[in-house]
Scaffold this active site. Sequence first.
Site, PDB file in Angstrom:
ATOM      1  N   CYS A   1     -25.644  19.849 -55.033  1.00 32.12           N
ATOM      2  CA  CYS A   1     -25.940  20.928 -54.100  1.00 32.12           C
ATOM      3  C   CYS A   1     -24.638  21.421 -53.484  1.00 32.12           C
ATOM      4  CB  CYS A   1     -26.883  20.426 -53.010  1.00 32.12           C
ATOM      5  SG  CYS A   1     -28.458  19.779 -53.644  1.00 32.12           S
TER       6      CYS A   1
ATOM      7  N   LEU B   1     -29.759  22.196 -55.554  1.00 31.29           N
ATOM      8  CA  LEU B   1     -30.070  21.879 -56.944  1.00 31.29           C
ATOM      9  C   LEU B   1     -31.149  20.805 -56.890  1.00 31.29           C
ATOM     10  CD1 LEU B   1     -29.390  22.245 -59.982  1.00 31.29           C
ATOM     11  CD2 LEU B   1     -27.821  20.307 -59.728  1.00 31.29           C
TER      12      LEU B   1
ATOM     13  N   ASN C   1     -25.320  16.874 -49.808  1.00 33.60           N
ATOM     14  CA  ASN C   1     -25.041  17.041 -51.235  1.00 33.60           C
ATOM     15  C   ASN C   1     -24.948  15.652 -51.830  1.00 33.60           C
ATOM     16  OD1 ASN C   1     -24.058  17.807 -53.798  1.00 33.60           O
ATOM     17  ND2 ASN C   1     -21.951  17.662 -53.072  1.00 33.60           N
ATOM     18  N   GLY C   2     -25.849  15.306 -52.742  1.00 34.00           N
ATOM     19  CA  GLY C   2     -25.746  13.999 -53.369  1.00 34.00           C
ATOM     20  C   GLY C   2     -27.083  13.377 -53.690  1.00 34.00           C
TER      21      GLY C   2
ATOM     22  N   THR D   1      -3.295  18.357 -66.022  1.00 40.67           N
ATOM     23  CA  THR D   1      -4.189  17.494 -66.796  1.00 40.67           C
ATOM     24  C   THR D   1      -5.647  17.704 -66.424  1.00 40.67           C
ATOM     25  OG1 THR D   1      -3.792  15.711 -65.212  1.00 40.67           O
ATOM     26  CG2 THR D   1      -2.458  15.722 -67.202  1.00 40.67           C
TER      27      THR D   1
ATOM     28  N   ARG E   1      -6.793  20.953 -68.184  1.00 37.23           N
ATOM     29  CA  ARG E   1      -6.952  20.725 -69.626  1.00 37.23           C
ATOM     30  C   ARG E   1      -8.293  20.072 -69.943  1.00 37.23           C
ATOM     31  NH1 ARG E   1      -1.168  17.966 -71.302  1.00 37.23           N
ATOM     32  NH2 ARG E   1       0.112  19.862 -71.349  1.00 37.23           N
TER      33      ARG E   1
END
Length: 563
Positions: free
Chosen positions: A2, A51, A75-76, A316, A319
Amino acid sequence: MCGILAVLGCSDTSQIKRSRVIELSRRLRHRGPDWSGLHCYENFYLAHQRLAIVDPTSGDQPLYNEDKTIAVTVNGEIYNHEALREKLKSHQFRTGSDCEVIAHLYEEYGEDFVDMLDGMFSFVLLDTRDKSFIAARDAIGITPLYMGWGRDGSTWFASEMKALSDDCERFRTFPPGHIYSSKTGDLRRWFNPPWYSERIPATTYDPLVLREAFEKAVVKRLMTDVPFGVLLSGGLDSSLVASVASRHLAETKVAKQWGSQLHTFCIGLKGSPDLKAAREVANYLGTLHHEFNFTVQEGLDALEEVIYHIETYDVTTIRASTPMFLMSRKIKSLGVKMVISGEGSDEIFGGYLYFHKAPNKEEFHQETCRKVKALHLYDCLRANKATSAWGVEARVPFLDKNLINIAMDIDPEWKMVRPDQGRIEKWILRNAFDDPQKPYLPKHILYRQKEQFSDGVGYSWIDGLKDHASRHVSDAMLAQVINIFPENTPTTKEAYYYRAIFEKFFPKVSQCLPSVAKRCLTIPSVCLFGETELCTADCTRRTKRGMQYCQGIGMGCCMVQKP
């Protein structure tokens, strides 16, 4: 995942301010496309983009206690919410959301309840009875959280910095394992395991204890009311996640709703190492496997979106985030909203190849401690934001709080690479799942050497990134880089290119991010690790080509063998 936004103690309570909070919260809607919520109390605002994973029908946020004097935006996922509800028999719950326990735990225990939570989380809680508030983040920083301050004296919190960057005078990363209380105005650490002090543990390695802890970590992450799957690269970590999930799926509630055949997902350039290895593991486990291809050009075309979503210019991380970003879009198109991934294993068990050079167990252990502490800046950030960009939630069982505490309490001598004893990197993990009677994986997969994710998807991916950057950044531009980017100055054309894109979206906020150079390698006695030199310019690993001896996809650690 979320998206949360909290604006607390602002001077403006007009409709204009409310509209501005809604507008800023909307910047997080990709994280939670299922519903939007806003709680306003005087000059306090709690916003939420949901979500829906657990209790999709009634778990909209913000969430409240019985009389709505306590509100929380979260959120979680709280994996032990059912056990916690048993401790709160006198409380009345409005929803089946796993996160609702937070409001009631605060009401029952005050600010000291956070360590009772088993999960990944970032939340802000408002107590309207005294106009106080707290904010907290999970032990390792699996979920992102930022904290900011407005000129009017307001305090802000958000899941991503794009919701803060325009309106806050200053903001920073909220540290993992901490809680902020408006009553004291201080951050304090709530997560204080023995390993955090970096003292050298002495517990003897027990493979069955480690195996059981990891299996429990995977099983608890099967808590979902929506379709899910496993990200499978074919390497050790993701293969173990898939193996354990596949083995236990039929026993779970989710199997009754969505079936007992596990879905697995992999992405790569055509002919990449990951695609081949993942296909083999999927066939062995009998999963319903989904294989996605992308081209170098498709990855290049996505770079600006990737940097906007992951909010970093670290080479990194970008990528590795790009293939994950593309794969998450494909996964979401299949109707899947949650995936389980293998991040964290290399940090906990010393899986990066430069750990081969550790001079003693003390420095080995101290380096693993430092890497785990920094995960929230790199691998956790990548896994969370690259998936959340498309409304997909990533869960990471290797970063289970109990598993970490067990693994980090093992005498590090057992983690050391000992070729004369047949012990390669992460031997204690491989050995724990080396069961001849009921094999979890084929031997050659169980003992497969690590591939960097950005290499595993196809070696030409990194070459394509470098070539692309070279076409956009001239030698003259790189020569003047110190004058353009005096803070965290890029040292390569690729780094310059990413930084320029980042600054377009987030001008003048680079001071909020960690220095790539500072975190490129943390082992203090690097010279004792062998005849090596530190490579800060290009953290590429090509073990199969024999070009470099390098590890640390999310940490940027790179050691290049001297000729």
